[in-house]
Structures are given as structure tokens and as C-alpha cells.
Design an enzyme around this catalytic site. Structure first.
Site, PDB file in Angstrom:
ATOM      1  N   ARG A  14      37.635  51.148  39.498  1.00 43.35           N
ATOM      2  CA  ARG A  14      36.865  50.226  40.293  1.00 43.35           C
ATOM      3  C   ARG A  14      36.108  49.056  39.793  1.00 43.35           C
ATOM      4  NH1 ARG A  14      32.116  47.694  40.993  1.00 43.35           N
ATOM      5  NH2 ARG A  14      30.782  49.328  39.810  1.00 43.35           N
ATOM      6  N   GLU A  15      35.434  49.120  38.702  1.00 42.25           N
ATOM      7  CA  GLU A  15      34.856  47.952  38.074  1.00 42.25           C
ATOM      8  C   GLU A  15      36.189  47.286  37.410  1.00 42.25           C
ATOM      9  OE1 GLU A  15      31.337  46.817  37.293  1.00 42.25           O
ATOM     10  OE2 GLU A  15      32.246  44.957  37.025  1.00 42.25           O
ATOM     11  N   HIS A  74      33.206  54.500  45.460  1.00 45.76           N
ATOM     12  CA  HIS A  74      32.090  53.601  45.531  1.00 45.76           C
ATOM     13  C   HIS A  74      31.776  53.151  46.811  1.00 45.76           C
ATOM     14  CE1 HIS A  74      30.316  49.769  43.608  1.00 45.76           C
ATOM     15  NE2 HIS A  74      29.817  50.620  43.096  1.00 45.76           N
ATOM     16  N   ARG A 134      25.174  59.701  43.687  1.00 44.10           N
ATOM     17  CA  ARG A 134      24.573  58.863  42.617  1.00 44.10           C
ATOM     18  C   ARG A 134      24.218  57.758  43.123  1.00 44.10           C
ATOM     19  NH1 ARG A 134      26.792  56.011  37.087  1.00 44.10           N
ATOM     20  NH2 ARG A 134      27.829  54.250  38.310  1.00 44.10           N
ATOM     21  N   THR A 168      23.392  44.609  36.000  1.00 45.27           N
ATOM     22  CA  THR A 168      24.456  43.630  36.570  1.00 45.27           C
ATOM     23  C   THR A 168      24.974  42.388  36.088  1.00 45.27           C
ATOM     24  OG1 THR A 168      23.790  44.817  38.639  1.00 45.27           O
ATOM     25  CG2 THR A 168      25.370  43.017  38.995  1.00 45.27           C
ATOM     26  N   HIS A 195      24.556  51.425  33.625  1.00 44.62           N
ATOM     27  CA  HIS A 195      25.745  50.581  33.621  1.00 44.62           C
ATOM     28  C   HIS A 195      25.408  49.128  33.017  1.00 44.62           C
ATOM     29  CE1 HIS A 195      29.324  49.209  36.205  1.00 44.62           C
ATOM     30  NE2 HIS A 195      28.551  48.006  36.336  1.00 44.62           N
ATOM     31  N   HIS A 290      30.338  39.562  45.705  1.00 46.32           N
ATOM     32  CA  HIS A 290      30.140  38.551  44.321  1.00 46.32           C
ATOM     33  C   HIS A 290      30.110  37.207  44.761  1.00 46.32           C
ATOM     34  CE1 HIS A 290      30.044  41.781  41.221  1.00 46.32           C
ATOM     35  NE2 HIS A 290      30.389  42.312  42.168  1.00 46.32           N
TER      36      HIS A 290
HETATM   37  C1  HCA Z   1      29.519  45.884  41.887  1.00 41.66           C
HETATM   38  C2  HCA Z   1      28.177  45.829  40.900  1.00 41.66           C
HETATM   39  C3  HCA Z   1      28.131  46.842  40.064  1.00 41.66           C
HETATM   40  C4  HCA Z   1      27.820  48.079  40.596  1.00 41.66           C
HETATM   41  C5  HCA Z   1      27.548  49.247  39.755  1.00 41.66           C
HETATM   42  C6  HCA Z   1      27.272  50.683  40.455  1.00 41.66           C
HETATM   43  C7  HCA Z   1      27.069  46.198  39.256  1.00 41.66           C
HETATM   44  O1  HCA Z   1      29.523  46.525  42.918  1.00 41.66           O
HETATM   45  O2  HCA Z   1      30.564  45.162  41.420  1.00 41.66           O
HETATM   46  O3  HCA Z   1      27.554  50.769  41.669  1.00 41.66           O
HETATM   47  O4  HCA Z   1      27.079  51.639  39.741  1.00 41.66           O
HETATM   48  O5  HCA Z   1      27.126  45.836  37.965  1.00 41.66           O
HETATM   49  O6  HCA Z   1      25.865  46.543  39.428  1.00 41.66           O
HETATM   50  O7  HCA Z   1      29.357  47.085  39.542  1.00 41.66           O
HETATM   51 CU    CU Z   2      29.241  46.272  37.320  1.00 39.44          CU
END
Ligand code: HCA
Ligand code: CU
Length: 372
Positions: A14-15, A74, A134, A168, A195, A290
Site C-alpha cells: 500500500r504505502e 486501506h 484499525r 504523516t 506509522h 496527497h
Molecule cells: C496515506 C497517508 C498515510 C496513512 C497511514 C495509515 C499516513 O494515506 O498515504 O492509514 O495508517 O502516513 O498518514 O500513509
Molecule cells: Cu504514510
């Protein structure tokens, strides 16, 4: 104090896939999931199904594997996203929603009361439909502490199973992590996740501190991939937890190198690309949400202004792009189209996941084709 049973959530799919230039094929995703599972991560964030058809399909295929790790989809705090997770028969969803002032007022244009209501309703909807949740407070690190506590309590009361604190834009440092994480560990009953982005090069230190302050799980990605400078890396975190903090978890370290090499080979992202401040991607934005937010208010996803070091931010057009990003890039090319054509262009872009950075030339010819 370090909790028993420390867990790891890997979000390479995902990320990590939001790293500019990265798009995994379904076969590669299945391979990565199998390796992560054999290594022993606890959760695998498998993607955001609403982004594109290939992501949705890959999650469907991943769910057919027989693995020990729990897969997490997600989702935005939106029914449509949660419904997709239900269609995919997920057991876990990672619902995220920005909680800082600038996210509420500039990104979503709502007040705090509305934010709390939405969080309650969204989580309840997922829970009523049998999902484990979560909940991530995006930009938690820039959210007023008292308000963040309200958010966390609302999430917990609505049935969230985990509360995740997202840094973030990577602005935390260990002392602050310690304050924030201990505060939420003390005030909530559900386990705390965290995170950390690496915009200042502190993601590993911050994640280790989070664990030392009572978080039970931190997010990682293979080789630290992610938006801009990425997040904490799987290898650095698991090895430091094991060697430095003496956390015992049954991780199969013999596989670590192979996983890293495999992902390096299929992504072709170098360490320099995601290096903080001066790396190629440090001010590049990929995800649709973003780009749209940065265009409106750059500080939403930029901890420092790029012109401070004589740089500019850039945007990538690929399967993660949304309407705002595409309109912006076309405007720069002197092109303007109605909504219908933009939607069709996005459908085309999203159905070509192998193109990870549409060039001006590719975009112009796509638009020409759609307009003729
Ligand atoms: C994103 C932002 C995110 C979300 C983290 C999460 C962040 O959506 O790209 O949902 O646990 O860094 O806040 O990656
Ligand atoms: Cu992130």
C-alpha cells in the site's frame, strides 16, 4: 515499557506502492506476500481497493493464499471504500482520516464536531458489518493532543480494535514520540499502533521509541518504500527490535535479505531516491489525495517548503492519481477538458498500472485520442 507480543504491519503493497515509479504486478504482490508471511510479519496492508481495478484484483488474489498474517485493506472513512472491503471478504480494514486543523479545515472543510461524528459513523458501519478495524488518525503528530484524545475515545467507543498514530509528514523525534505514545497507551484500552514517515531521517528511531513507550505494533515497508522519503524499513525495525531491544518474535531473519533484494529488483528504487531532504522523491507527491491537498495547502504533506533548499515540489500521474492532480497537470500543458473527458482519461490511466509516471507526451496523446 515494552509490551509483550510486539507486532509488525508491513505496508509495502500500500504505502510502498505509492513510491513514485513503483507499481507491482499481481504476480509480484503474491510473491511479496508469501515472503513477508514466511518472514513472520503479523499484518500485511494489501492496498486500497478503491484506487484502481488492478489493486482490487490483487487483493482478491492475495486473499486466496493460505497465510498466517492478517491482511488489511486501506479505506477512506467512506462507505464506498468499506463496502469494497466487504465485497473482498476482508476481515481487517485500516480506516484513515486526517485529524489536524489543516486537514479538517483545508482538506475536508469540516469542523471538529463533524469529524468526530464521521469517525463514529464510519467505524460503526464497518463494525456492524463484522470487520475488525484499525483506525488511523492521519497527521496525528500535528493534531492538538486534547482533540486527538477525543478522536481516539470516539474511535474506541465506536468499536475500533486498534488506534494508530500516523506521523504523516515525519516531524516527530523520539522525545515527542515518547510523550504522545505513552499518553495514548495510558488513556486507551485498545492497543496502539504507529506509522512514521522518514522526511527527517528519524523513522527508525521514532518507531523504536514508540515500541519502548508501549505501542504494540509499528508499520514498516520493505526497503523503507513510501510517499516522499518513505517510512521505517522492515529490516531496520525488526533487526533493531531483536538485537537492540531484545524483542523476541520468531522472525525468520534468514529470509530478510532475499525479500529486500526481490523488492529492489522489481521496483528499481535506489536509496538516494527516497533520501530525506535532498533525495529525488523528497518533494514528489503521488497519491491522489496527497496531490489534491498539496495544491490547496502544501503543508498538508510537506514538513518544510522545498524552496528553502532551492527545490520545487513535483507530482506524478499514475494509477493513484485523482481528478485534481490530472487537471493540474493538464493545465500546465495548456489543456482544459470537461469533467466527462477527465473521468475517461482517469479510467484509462488507472487501467494502465504499468505506466508509473505518465510523461507530458503520453498525457497529450491520451487526451487527443479521447477528444477526437
Ligand atoms: C496515506 C497517508 C498515510 C496513512 C497511514 C495509515 C499516513 O494515506 O498515504 O492509514 O495508517 O502516513 O498518514 O500513509
Ligand atoms: Cu504514510
Amino acid at each position: 515499557m515494552i509490551k509483550k507480543n510486539i507486532q509488525i504491519l508491513d505496508t509495502t503493497l500500500r504505502e510502498g506502492e505509492q513510491t513514485p515509479g513503483v507499481s507491482f504486478t499481481i504476480v509480484q504482490k503474491l510473491e511479496i506476500v508469501k515472503m513477508l508471511d514466511a518472514f513472520g510479519v503479523d499484518f500485511i496492508e494489501v492496498g486500497h481497493p478503491a484506487v484502481s481495478a488492478d489493486i482490487y484484483k490483487s487483493i482478491n488474489e492475495i486473499n486466496k493464499l493460505s497465510i498466517n498474517a492478517k491482511t488489511v485493506a486501506h479505506c477512506r472513512l467512506k462507505k464506498v471504500d468499506i463496502e469494497q472491503a466487504l465485497d473482498l471478504k476482508m476481515s481487517w480494514v485500516g480506516i484513515f482520516f486526517g485529524t489536524s486543523q489543516s486537514y479538517l479545515f483545508d482538506k475536508y472543510k469540516i469542523d471538529e464536531k463533524k469529524c468526530l461524528e464521521m469517525i463514529k459513523d464510519g467505524i460503526k458501519y464497518a463494525k456492524d458489518n463484522g470487520l475488525k478495524v484499525r483506525f488511523t488518525a492521519e497527521d496525528a503528530s500535528r493534531t492538538d493532543r486534547e482533540f486527538l484524545l477525543n478522536v481516539a475515545r470516539v474511535a474506541e467507543n465506536a468499536g475500533a480494535d486498534r488506534f494508530s498514530i500516523a506521523d504523516t509528514v515525519g516531524i516527530l523525534y523520539p522525545e515527542k514520540v515518547s510523550q504522545i505514545v505513552s499518553f495514548f497507551v495510558k488513556n486507551l484500552n485498545i492497543p496502539i499502533h504507529a506509522h512514521f514517515h522518514n522526511d527527517f531521517g528519524l523513522a527508525t528511531s521514532n518507531a523504536l521509541q514508540a515500541i519502548q513507550s508501549g505501542a504494540t505494533c509499528v508499520d514498516v515497508s520493505v526497503n523503507g518504500l513510501g510517499e516522499r522519503c518513505g517510512i521505517s524499513s522492515l529490516a531496520e525495525i525488526t533487526m533493531s527490535l531483536n538485537e537492540l531491544l531484545k524483542v523476541k518474535n520468531g522472525w525468520n531473519f534468514k529470509l530478510l535479505n532475499e525479500i529486500s533484494q526481490y523488492v529492489k529488483n522489481v521496483t528499481n528504487v535506489s536509496r538516494n531516491d527516497i533520501m530525506p531532504i535532498t533525495g529525488k522523491n523528497a518533494f514528489t507527491h503521488n497519491g491522489g489525495l496527497h496531490v489534491a491537498s498539496v495544491l490547496n495547502n502544501p503543508s498538508t504533506y510537506e514538513p518544510i517548503r522545498p524552496n528553502k533548499i532551492n527545490r520545487e515540489h513535483t507530482f506524478v500521474i499514475d494509477k493513484f492519481s485523482g481528478k485534481t492532480a490530472l487537471n493540474h497537470c493538464l493545465k500546465k500543458l495548456g489543456l482544459k477538458f470537461n469533467d466527462q473527458i477527465i473521468e475517461r482519461a482517469l479510467t484509462d490511466i488507472k487501467s494502465n498500472p504499468q505506466i508509473t509516471n505518465w510523461t507530458d507526451k503520453q498525457l497529450s496523446s491520451l487526451m487527443e485520442k479521447l477528444n477526437s
